[in-house]
Design a protein around this motif. Structure first.
Motif, mmCIF file in Angstrom:
data_model
loop_
_atom_site.group_PDB
_atom_site.id
_atom_site.type_symbol
_atom_site.label_atom_id
_atom_site.label_comp_id
_atom_site.label_asym_id
_atom_site.label_seq_id
_atom_site.Cartn_x
_atom_site.Cartn_y
_atom_site.Cartn_z
ATOM 1 N N UNK A 131 47.647 -8.642 22.321
ATOM 2 C CA UNK A 131 46.415 -8.629 22.168
ATOM 3 C C UNK A 131 45.505 -6.957 23.432
ATOM 4 N N UNK A 132 45.347 -6.305 23.037
ATOM 5 C CA UNK A 132 44.822 -4.445 24.712
ATOM 6 C C UNK A 132 46.314 -3.561 23.908
ATOM 7 N N UNK A 133 46.777 -3.724 22.932
ATOM 8 C CA UNK A 133 47.940 -2.832 22.733
ATOM 9 C C UNK A 133 47.453 -1.674 22.189
ATOM 10 N N UNK A 134 47.586 0.013 22.821
ATOM 11 C CA UNK A 134 46.996 0.852 22.010
ATOM 12 C C UNK A 134 48.431 1.390 21.134
ATOM 13 N N UNK B 54 44.276 -3.088 19.356
ATOM 14 C CA UNK B 54 44.131 -3.854 19.330
ATOM 15 C C UNK B 54 43.834 -4.800 20.259
ATOM 16 N N UNK B 55 41.507 -4.759 19.818
ATOM 17 C CA UNK B 55 41.559 -6.071 21.072
ATOM 18 C C UNK B 55 40.988 -7.830 20.598
ATOM 19 N N UNK C 70 50.328 -1.298 26.519
ATOM 20 C CA UNK C 70 49.783 -2.104 26.672
ATOM 21 C C UNK C 70 48.539 -1.595 28.008
ATOM 22 N N UNK C 71 47.149 -2.269 27.446
ATOM 23 C CA UNK C 71 45.808 -2.129 28.704
ATOM 24 C C UNK C 71 45.835 -4.274 28.896
#
Length: 352
Positions: free
Chosen positions: A92-95, A108-109, A156-157
């Motif tokens: 989760x958090x991948x752009x 994708x959050x 990834x953030x």
């Protein structure tokens, strides 16, 4: 597990199956006619955010993902099978970016969020599809359409509520280890922390996720050090906790150095809510502590917390302030407090 927050991946969706040229031949049936079936559709390439991942390390070992080719059509009006799709499972958090690393495809959050990166090619029509009153025996069929192919970048953030920033050895990892169950490496030399760490903190029954990134140094926005590379992991936070070590001779200059790097990085990091804390105060006498706290308050233009993670001084106050800002931001945005799905008894360490 090694931490990897960026990966280059090649994807290709499946080609469509070819249509069939066939004629029905059966005893006692004089005019069987065309009966070539259509080809199957090629497999798609999807990306999905799943639970339980916090790194892109899997894409270090596999960089090619291809959908299956659709089955070819056959006689007796048999349609080819559709090709199997392939799914990239990411944290989760991948752009997802195009090959230019600037054009954003999707972000994708949330757990379970999916996006189709490449559509499979349609299957070709068999000759039965082309039969008409004036052409009752067509002898051609369509080939399947080719799938899409492209190179993409995954970035990834991490999803966190609060982020820790400061110079190397400001006490960020010690703070994280004290208030959560995270176990980052702690040592008395610069850049002990080489990659971001996450932990779940709890105060007064409220939980929030805390992110610790490698320290920033002067010139980080120009590529000096490693902290600037990981600043993206605190872009999604609602508040920053800026730690300034009491071991520094000029705490005001240190504070301004980090603030300058945040402003130079951009992405509205410098506009986020910020709490400032003077850390490692257990090594100071009362007079020196008062002087450094006053200097830091003048530089930051606001109140400063005095904390020591080792001696557990001032920790409840700063955690309560973080939790209150996070609650206020969630209320302002109309976001319900998230369910972490974490057993507090096992994962939360801090008890005020």
């Amino acid at each position: 597990m090694k931490f990897l927050d960026e990966a280059k991946v090649y994807i290709r969706s499946g080609d469509g199956g070819a249509g069939s040229v066939s004629f029905h031949r059966e005893k006692y049936i004089e005019f069987g006619g065309p009966d070539g079936g259509d080809g199957g559709r090629g497999g798609d390439v999807w990306v999905e955010a799943v639970e339980g991942l916090n790194t892109l390390i899997d894409f270090r070992y596999q960089q090619h993902f291809k959908g299956e080719t659709g089955g070819h059509g056959m006689g007796r009006n048999r349609t080819g099978a559709n090709g199997k799709s392939v799914t990239l499972k990411v944290p989760v958090g991948t752009q997802i970016f195009e090959e230019d690393r600037e054009t954003l495809i999707c972000d994708l959050t949330e757990i379970g969020e999916r996006y189709r990166l490449a559509s499979g090619g349609n299957g070709g029509f068999g000759n039965a599809h082309f039969k008409t009153a004036t052409n009752q025996a067509p002898r051609w069929a369509n080939p399947g359409l080719e799938g899409e192919e492209k190179t993409i970048w995954l970035r990834l953030k991490l999803i966190a509520d609060a982020g820790l920033v400061g110079l190397p050895n400001a006490g960020k990892s010690t703070f994280l280890a004290t208030v959560t169950r995270a176990r980052p490496k702690i040592a008395n030399y610069p850049f002990t922390t080489l990659h971001p760490n996450l932990g779940v903190a709890s105060i007064h029954g409220r939980e929030f996720i805390l992110a610790d990134i490698p320290g920033l140094i002067e010139g980080a926005h120009e590529g000096i050090g490693i902290g600037d590379r990981f600043l993206g992991h605190v872009e999604r936070t609602r508040v920053l906790l800026h730690l300034v070590s009491s071991q520094e001779e000029d705490v005001a200059a240190v504070y301004r150095t980090v603030r300058h790097e945040l402003q130079a990085y951009g992405h509205e990091l410098a506009d986020k809510h910020e709490l400032v804390a003077l850390s490692q105060i257990d090594i100071l006498d009362d007079e020196t502590l008062a002087e450094k706290k006053m200097a830091l308050e003048e530089a930051s233009g606001g109140p400063v917390f005095a904390i020591s993670a080792v001696a557990q001084k001032g920790m409840s106050e700063v955690l309560s302030a973080l939790a209150e800002i996070i609650r206020a931001e969630e209320a302002r945005l109309g976001i319900a407090a998230p369910e972490r799905g974490i057993d507090k008894g096992r994962h939360d360490k801090w008890e005020p």
